[in-house]
Design a protein around this motif. Structure first.
Motif, mmCIF file in Angstrom:
data_model
loop_
_atom_site.group_PDB
_atom_site.id
_atom_site.type_symbol
_atom_site.label_atom_id
_atom_site.label_comp_id
_atom_site.label_asym_id
_atom_site.label_seq_id
_atom_site.Cartn_x
_atom_site.Cartn_y
_atom_site.Cartn_z
ATOM 1 N N LYS A 161 20.582 41.017 35.661
ATOM 2 C CA LYS A 161 21.522 42.035 35.795
ATOM 3 C C LYS A 161 22.913 41.746 35.561
ATOM 4 O O LYS A 161 23.423 40.919 36.452
ATOM 5 C CB LYS A 161 21.291 43.189 36.658
ATOM 6 N N PRO A 162 23.656 42.100 34.590
ATOM 7 C CA PRO A 162 25.235 41.732 34.642
ATOM 8 C C PRO A 162 25.952 42.586 35.780
ATOM 9 O O PRO A 162 25.382 43.643 35.995
ATOM 10 C CB PRO A 162 25.592 42.141 33.045
ATOM 11 N N VAL A 163 27.018 42.025 36.511
ATOM 12 C CA VAL A 163 27.469 42.547 37.448
ATOM 13 C C VAL A 163 28.947 42.712 36.696
ATOM 14 O O VAL A 163 29.507 42.049 36.180
ATOM 15 C CB VAL A 163 27.767 41.737 38.581
ATOM 16 N N ASP A 164 29.460 44.056 37.019
ATOM 17 C CA ASP A 164 30.840 44.313 36.216
ATOM 18 C C ASP A 164 31.737 43.945 37.202
ATOM 19 O O ASP A 164 32.089 44.441 38.274
ATOM 20 C CB ASP A 164 30.986 46.019 36.218
ATOM 21 N N LEU A 165 32.633 42.793 36.852
ATOM 22 C CA LEU A 165 33.745 42.346 37.617
ATOM 23 C C LEU A 165 35.155 43.036 36.975
ATOM 24 O O LEU A 165 36.143 42.320 37.578
ATOM 25 C CB LEU A 165 33.656 40.924 37.245
ATOM 26 N N HIS A 166 34.859 44.030 36.132
ATOM 27 C CA HIS A 166 36.089 44.458 35.749
ATOM 28 C C HIS A 166 37.106 43.581 35.120
ATOM 29 O O HIS A 166 38.318 43.692 35.129
ATOM 30 C CB HIS A 166 36.866 45.430 36.873
ATOM 31 N N ALA A 167 36.364 42.570 34.354
ATOM 32 C CA ALA A 167 37.079 41.561 33.882
ATOM 33 C C ALA A 167 37.225 41.917 32.088
ATOM 34 O O ALA A 167 36.582 42.742 31.606
ATOM 35 C CB ALA A 167 36.786 40.187 33.883
ATOM 36 N N THR A 168 37.913 41.122 31.311
ATOM 37 C CA THR A 168 38.226 41.247 29.996
ATOM 38 C C THR A 168 37.097 40.491 29.484
ATOM 39 O O THR A 168 36.866 39.502 29.559
ATOM 40 C CB THR A 168 39.646 40.690 29.370
ATOM 41 N N TYR A 169 36.093 41.313 28.739
ATOM 42 C CA TYR A 169 34.969 40.705 28.579
ATOM 43 C C TYR A 169 35.019 39.387 27.534
ATOM 44 O O TYR A 169 34.205 38.460 27.742
ATOM 45 C CB TYR A 169 33.930 41.776 27.490
ATOM 46 N N GLN A 170 36.037 39.420 26.583
ATOM 47 C CA GLN A 170 36.274 38.233 25.873
ATOM 48 C C GLN A 170 36.417 36.956 26.367
ATOM 49 O O GLN A 170 36.085 35.848 25.947
ATOM 50 C CB GLN A 170 37.085 38.539 24.552
ATOM 51 N N THR A 171 36.973 37.131 27.718
ATOM 52 C CA THR A 171 37.469 35.762 28.362
ATOM 53 C C THR A 171 36.840 35.737 29.613
ATOM 54 O O THR A 171 36.900 34.639 30.469
ATOM 55 C CB THR A 171 39.089 36.092 28.442
ATOM 56 N N LEU A 176 24.282 33.478 37.176
ATOM 57 C CA LEU A 176 24.709 33.220 35.868
ATOM 58 C C LEU A 176 26.270 33.262 35.363
ATOM 59 O O LEU A 176 26.676 34.713 35.564
ATOM 60 C CB LEU A 176 23.731 33.668 34.636
ATOM 61 N N HIS A 177 27.208 32.422 35.486
ATOM 62 C CA HIS A 177 28.357 32.637 35.324
ATOM 63 C C HIS A 177 28.742 32.400 33.954
ATOM 64 O O HIS A 177 28.283 31.131 33.334
ATOM 65 C CB HIS A 177 29.262 31.827 36.464
ATOM 66 N N TRP A 178 29.778 32.894 33.373
ATOM 67 C CA TRP A 178 30.664 32.188 32.201
ATOM 68 C C TRP A 178 31.934 32.913 32.353
ATOM 69 O O TRP A 178 32.278 33.802 32.895
ATOM 70 C CB TRP A 178 30.012 33.049 30.952
ATOM 71 N N ALA A 235 46.033 35.321 35.470
ATOM 72 C CA ALA A 235 45.339 35.073 36.667
ATOM 73 C C ALA A 235 43.944 34.843 36.431
ATOM 74 O O ALA A 235 43.363 34.042 37.088
ATOM 75 C CB ALA A 235 45.395 36.164 37.672
ATOM 76 N N SER A 236 43.310 35.365 35.360
ATOM 77 C CA SER A 236 42.013 35.031 35.264
ATOM 78 C C SER A 236 41.606 33.710 34.312
ATOM 79 O O SER A 236 40.628 33.292 33.998
ATOM 80 C CB SER A 236 41.280 36.352 34.307
ATOM 81 N N LEU A 237 42.718 33.177 33.834
ATOM 82 C CA LEU A 237 42.499 32.025 33.094
ATOM 83 C C LEU A 237 42.506 30.775 34.000
ATOM 84 O O LEU A 237 43.610 30.090 34.150
ATOM 85 C CB LEU A 237 43.517 31.914 31.876
#
Length: 527
Positions: free
Chosen positions: A353-363, A377-379, A394-396
């Motif tokens: 199950k994916p967890v919504d981290l409220h991040a930009t999906y593309q990055t 499972l992380h990406w 900050a996410s990069l």
């Protein structure tokens, strides 16, 4: 950290002359681990770029497009006499003669051809070996790995003249794209500027904001915003693609002469069974890091990849995938072709199950969990340079920063997929990035040798000045050399995307991704 320094005008200075200016430290939040120093030396072969990136000389066509290599007039034929049947495990050899658009044989090499042996009815394929004799003639060799019908196919990806254009861009251009930085003040007011890997490429003559990753030492530069300070950088996105070619160069790279199949030169052959065997079997040794990579690295048969380096497995059921991943934390870091692995596993395994981290999906970062089996499972995308939609700075995170925060161990798996976003810069930029990542991988394996590290090579796809397969070929040479002496595993996405009669796509289809993931899982669960 960030500093504003006067920018040196002009674009004639060497890059190393602008990377040694002084830095004024702006304190960053404390890190929970020591900053990793990435000044470790590279393997000898990686330091010798000239040797690694050797390509036969490419001569200019004098502005005459008709003098460039043509996919319509270039020919190939069987070396030796045609046989009624061929032996499984043997080789088929052919001779290719490059010709220009007027049918005249070329007198120099440097063309980028792709040769394949295909079994269309068996969904089979293997890349052929191409030896450039540098006189307009090429020797082709194909291993005969399955019984049944087989057909040679040769494509001209780029003429030698087009390769000359690409080489010139790598040599003379510091970049072919730029990026956008978004600065925000306390009231929400924003200012937008140009950013890049070199301060001289930001378009700002007065001053530049310099950013240095404390863990990796990687540098990034943005033009100084009109009123806001350097430490107010909050967002990043793609910028512009630069026009770096002349009309004649564009004609050499045009679609009608790029990635075209040559006229059929050899009739289909028949490969006979050997001792009642219909396939050359994979080696019996289990898949494990550090095994040598043969050439070719494998082949397809009935749409399944058969490794020639180890006994790869097929994980055809949800339960087999869950059983392999159970108890593991997978850290994927890289570009969107690696994100496809994350997406494939989430799509294939309903309980993951994916967890919504409220991040930009593309990055990213992206995360999926399977709580009953203890699977995480992380990406996440690698840091700058990154062509993307707007995403928080900050996410990069740099790959080195992420690796430095891992304890490692037998339940930790790291997958790195780099390359596609570095083809718009000279190879020195990628080499500098690899230096830090290699040192971080070496440190991780030193503190916990049972950590599995997998390197996904870049796949085929792009055919332009911004991301040609020729660039990708060089990037993969650097990737292999950087990690050659470390105990890591390789997934050869280049050959896995160039072995079948499928259209090249930077994001391969499900058949390819499934086989990539199966081979990856074979290193986690070799038996």
């Amino acid at each position: 950290m960030c500093v504003v320094v006067p920018q040196t005008p002009g674009l004639v200075q060497k890059q190393h002359e602008v990377e040694h200016v002084g830095f004024l430290t702006v304190p960053l939040p404390p890190q929970p681990h020591p900053a990793h120093k990435s000044s470790g030396s590279l393997p000898q072969e990686l330091s010798e770029l000239t040797h690694l990136l050797h390509w036969p000389p490419t001569l200019r066509d004098g502005g005459d497009l008709l003098a460039s290599t043509s996919p319509q007039t270039s020919t190939y034929h069987l070396r030796g006499t045609f046989k009624a049947s061929y032996t499984l495990g043997g080789y088929l050899e052919a001779i290719l003669i490059a010709r220009d658009h007027q049918g005249r044989p070329k007198t120099h090499g440097g063309d980028l051809f792709r040769a394949q042996l295909l079994g269309p009815y068996l969904k089979a394929g293997v890349p052929g070996d191409i030896q450039d004799l540098e006189n307009g003639t090429y020797l082709l060799s194909f291993p005969l790995l399955w019984a049944g019908q087989a057909q040679v196919q040769v494509r001209l990806i780029h003429s030698s003249e087009a390769v000359g254009v690409l080489r010139g861009i790598w040599r003379d251009q510091w970049a072919t794209v730029d990026f956008t930085g978004y600065f925000r003040g306390p009231t929400g007011y924003e200012e937008i500027v140009t950013c890049n890997v070199n301060p001289l490429l930001t378009g700002e003559e007065e001053s530049t904001c310099h950013y240095r990753d404390e863990d990796s030492g990687e540098l990034w530069f943005c033009a100084r915003p009109p009123t806001l300070p350097c430490n107010s950088l909050v967002g990043h996105s793609s910028g512009h693609y630069w026009n770096v070619t002349t009309p004649h160069e564009e004609a050499l790279l045009a679609w009608n002469v790029t990635d075209k199949v040559l006229p059929q030169g050899i009739s289909p052959i028949w490969v006979a069974k050997e001792s009642n065997k219909s396939l050359v079997l994979s080696p019996q040794q289990p898949c494990q890091p550090g095994i040598p990579g043969p050439k070719p690295s494998g082949f397809y048969h009935r749409a399944v990849w058969h490794s020639l380096s180890c006994s790869g497995r097929t994980f055809s059921t949800v339960d087999s995938i869950l059983g392999c991943l159970a108890g593991h934390i997978i850290h994927m870091m890289g570009d969107s072709t690696l994100r496809q692995w994350w997406e494939y596993l989430c799509d294939t395994v309903p309980s993951l199950k994916p967890v919504d981290l409220h991040a930009t999906y593309q990055t990213g970062p992206l995360m999926a969990v399977e709580t009953t089996r203890g699977i995480v499972l992380h990406w996440r995308a690698h840091s700058w340079p990154l062509r993307s939609l707007r995403t928080p700075v900050a996410s990069l995170h740099s790959v080195v920063r992420e690796l430095g925060g891992l304890a490692g161990g037998p339940h930790t798996v790291v997958v790195l997929g780099l390359g596609a976003h570095f083809t718009t810069f000279p190879p020195s930029v990628f080499v500098q990035r690899l230096a830090g990542i290699r040192a971080a991988v070496a440190a991780l394996l030193a503190r916990e040798p049972h950590t599995l590290v997998v390197i996904k090579l870049a796949n085929t796809g792009y055919k332009s000045v911004y991301g040609s397969d020729w660039f990708t070929l060089q990037v993969n040479r650097l990737l292999r050399a950087a990690f050659a002496d470390l105990r890591v595993a390789f997934v050869d996405a280049w050959e896995m995307t160039s072995s079948l009669a499928l259209p090249d796509r930077i994001h391969p289809g499900r058949l390819i991704v499934r086989n990539e993931v199966n081979f990856f899982l074979s290193f986690i669960c070799p038996t």
